[in-house]
Design an enzyme around this catalytic site. Structure first.
Site, mmCIF file in Angstrom:
data_model
loop_
_atom_site.group_PDB
_atom_site.id
_atom_site.type_symbol
_atom_site.label_atom_id
_atom_site.label_comp_id
_atom_site.label_asym_id
_atom_site.label_seq_id
_atom_site.Cartn_x
_atom_site.Cartn_y
_atom_site.Cartn_z
ATOM 1 N N CYS A 9 0.479 -1.070 0.191
ATOM 2 C CA CYS A 9 -0.034 -0.351 -0.019
ATOM 3 C C CYS A 9 1.121 0.937 -0.342
ATOM 4 C CB CYS A 9 -1.000 -0.155 1.315
ATOM 5 S SG CYS A 9 -2.087 1.466 1.339
ATOM 6 N N GLY A 61 -3.786 -4.224 0.627
ATOM 7 C CA GLY A 61 -3.168 -3.444 -0.054
ATOM 8 C C GLY A 61 -4.489 -2.127 -0.646
ATOM 9 N N SER A 116 -12.731 4.434 1.329
ATOM 10 C CA SER A 116 -11.879 4.294 2.747
ATOM 11 C C SER A 116 -11.713 5.904 3.283
ATOM 12 C CB SER A 116 -10.632 3.706 2.345
ATOM 13 O OG SER A 116 -11.007 1.921 2.387
ATOM 14 N N ARG A 128 -4.941 7.515 8.808
ATOM 15 C CA ARG A 128 -5.327 8.089 7.866
ATOM 16 C C ARG A 128 -4.125 8.358 6.855
ATOM 17 N NH1 ARG A 128 -8.277 3.908 6.146
ATOM 18 N NH2 ARG A 128 -7.368 4.237 3.798
ATOM 19 N N ASP A 288 -10.622 -13.668 4.996
ATOM 20 C CA ASP A 288 -9.285 -11.934 5.311
ATOM 21 C C ASP A 288 -9.323 -11.737 6.236
ATOM 22 O OD1 ASP A 288 -8.665 -9.453 4.241
ATOM 23 O OD2 ASP A 288 -10.061 -8.498 4.366
ATOM 24 N N CYS A 332 -28.553 -15.405 24.830
ATOM 25 C CA CYS A 332 -29.116 -13.367 24.702
ATOM 26 C C CYS A 332 -30.021 -13.938 23.861
ATOM 27 C CB CYS A 332 -27.909 -13.167 23.876
ATOM 28 S SG CYS A 332 -27.608 -11.465 23.596
#
Length: 397
Positions: A9, A61, A116, A128, A288, A332
């Site tokens: 990245c 990335g 993002s 960031r 992921d 729950c």
């Protein structure tokens, strides 16, 4: 999802869990997915689908580091192997490298772009940053405006962290005004490594294993109850003014659950195992968030993609989500909505000392309990074949 450039990245976000994956591969290696691996993946992925539409998800990335020509080749390979099926593409980007050429390509090929962005300048720039630790907000907003001016369909992905969790309405209104019609909120939870894990050189810990609960988290992780408050604050504004106008993934998913249509998001399914990740070298991993040697299923150049997805190892991985759910969660009142959320967050203990409680439990329970009456009303509106947006006329100012 496919990671054709692996973890490489151009940014150095403080909280990024994927940058450390570079240490899993030979030092100095090429992280660009090779042409034969790329074609094999595209061919196998299309052939393994039973639907008339096939959607590819490209992530990193930062995938735009591969260059526009690389994605033009991807589209050609998809056409070559489509077999008459309709091909869709999604691409997640930090937006800093977008230009007119990229956006015209996205528009022409109908790419859905995930951008993002963590909120207004001061909140976004907290974590960031680029490799020189410089802020990125201006570059991201430039990319967002290019997407809008070229009429590229996009949504925004906002990481909810310690930096922005106390600014819920500010973040939400910023995203609305910036033109995001579809908003995703991702809670930031990163467990600190044990002393033993730290010795291996991993900056962050591997997902928890049964019987090995470790509770400390990084300073940038979102506090559980505050995450619930964050969602509630935004929901209360959304349900009075934005239903049917702004789509917030969490609220859409919740309505699907309450109306009996299912979660539609792996986090809240009873079992998981359908969100696999293929790395740049063809290695396939169970998820992921579980890209570690233990969860490697094989390599698409040596093994069938379909066979690995349906392998006993992957089926076991998926079913373990419900099997490992603590009694506290099974009993729950909001289990039907939560199902213990993602296993990677299950590193707390229940009030009675049982292992495997989700770190975000307090926040989710607070949120799901709060939205219950609203969701029941919107579900009833759907049952009557009327729009859930009608709830806005039923609520006090």
């Amino acid at each position: 999802m496919a990671k054709p450039i692996g973890p490489i990245c151009n940014l150095d976000c403080t909280y990024c869990y994927y940058l450390e994956k570079e240490t899993m591969f030979p030092k100095g290696g090429n992280f660009r997915m090779k042409p034969d691996v790329l074609e094999s993946y595209i061919k196998q992925y299309i052939q393994s689908q039973k639907t008339l539409e096939v959607t590819f998800a490209w992530q990193g990335g930062e995938p735009t580091l591969l260059g526009l020509e690389y994605f033009q080749q991807i589209v050609e390979l998809q056409k070559k192997h489509s077999g008459g099926r309709r091909i869709n593409n999604t691409l997640q980007t930090n937006g800093t490298m977008l230009n007119e050429q990229w956006c015209r390509f996205f528009r022409k090929e109908n790419f859905l772009i995930g951008l993002s962005i963590d909120g207004p300048r001061e909140l976004h720039d907290t974590y960031r940053v680029d490799k020189g630790q410089k802020p990125t907000f201006e570059r991201v907003m430039h990319g967002l405006n290019l997407l809008k001016s070229n009429k590229v369909e996009f949504n925004t992905l906002t990481v909810v962290s310690a930096a922005n969790v106390n600014h819920a309405i500010e973040v939400y209104d910023f995203l609305r005004e910036a033109g995001s019609g579809y908003i995703q909120f991702i809670p930031l939870v990163e467990r600190l490594p044990s002393d033993e894990e730290a010795k291996t050189g991993h900056a962050l810990a591997e997902p928890p294993q049964p019987g090995k609960t470790k509770s400390p988290v990084t300073s940038w992780s979102v506090p559980s109850e505050r995450y619930g408050d964050f969602l509630i604050e935004i929901f209360d504004a959304w349900v009075r003014r934005d239903v049917g106008k702004v789509f917030v993934q969490m609220f859409d998913v919740s309505l699907g659950i309450w109306s009996g249509r299912g979660a539609g998001l792996c986090l809240f399914l009873e079992d998981c195992g359908e969100a696999l990740a293929v790395e740049h070298n063809g290695d396939l991993y169970s998820c992921d968030h579980f890209v570690y040697p233990k969860y490697k299923l094989g390599n698409i150049m040596n093994d069938s993609l379909g066979a690995m997805v349906n392998s006993p190892a992957q089926q076991d991985f998926g079913k373990n989500k419900s099997r490992s759910l603590p009694k506290y969660c099974r009993e729950c009142e909001v289990r039907f909505a939560c199902n213990g959320e993602c296993p990677k967050h299950r590193f707390q203990t229940t009030p009675d000392g049982e292992e495997g409680l989700n770190y975000l439990c307090t926040g989710y329970k607070k949120f799901f309990t709060h939205i219950d009456p609203y969701m029941k009303t919107m579900s009833e509106l759907l049952r009557r074949k009327t729009s859930p947006a009608n709830i806005m006329t039923m609520l006090p100012e």
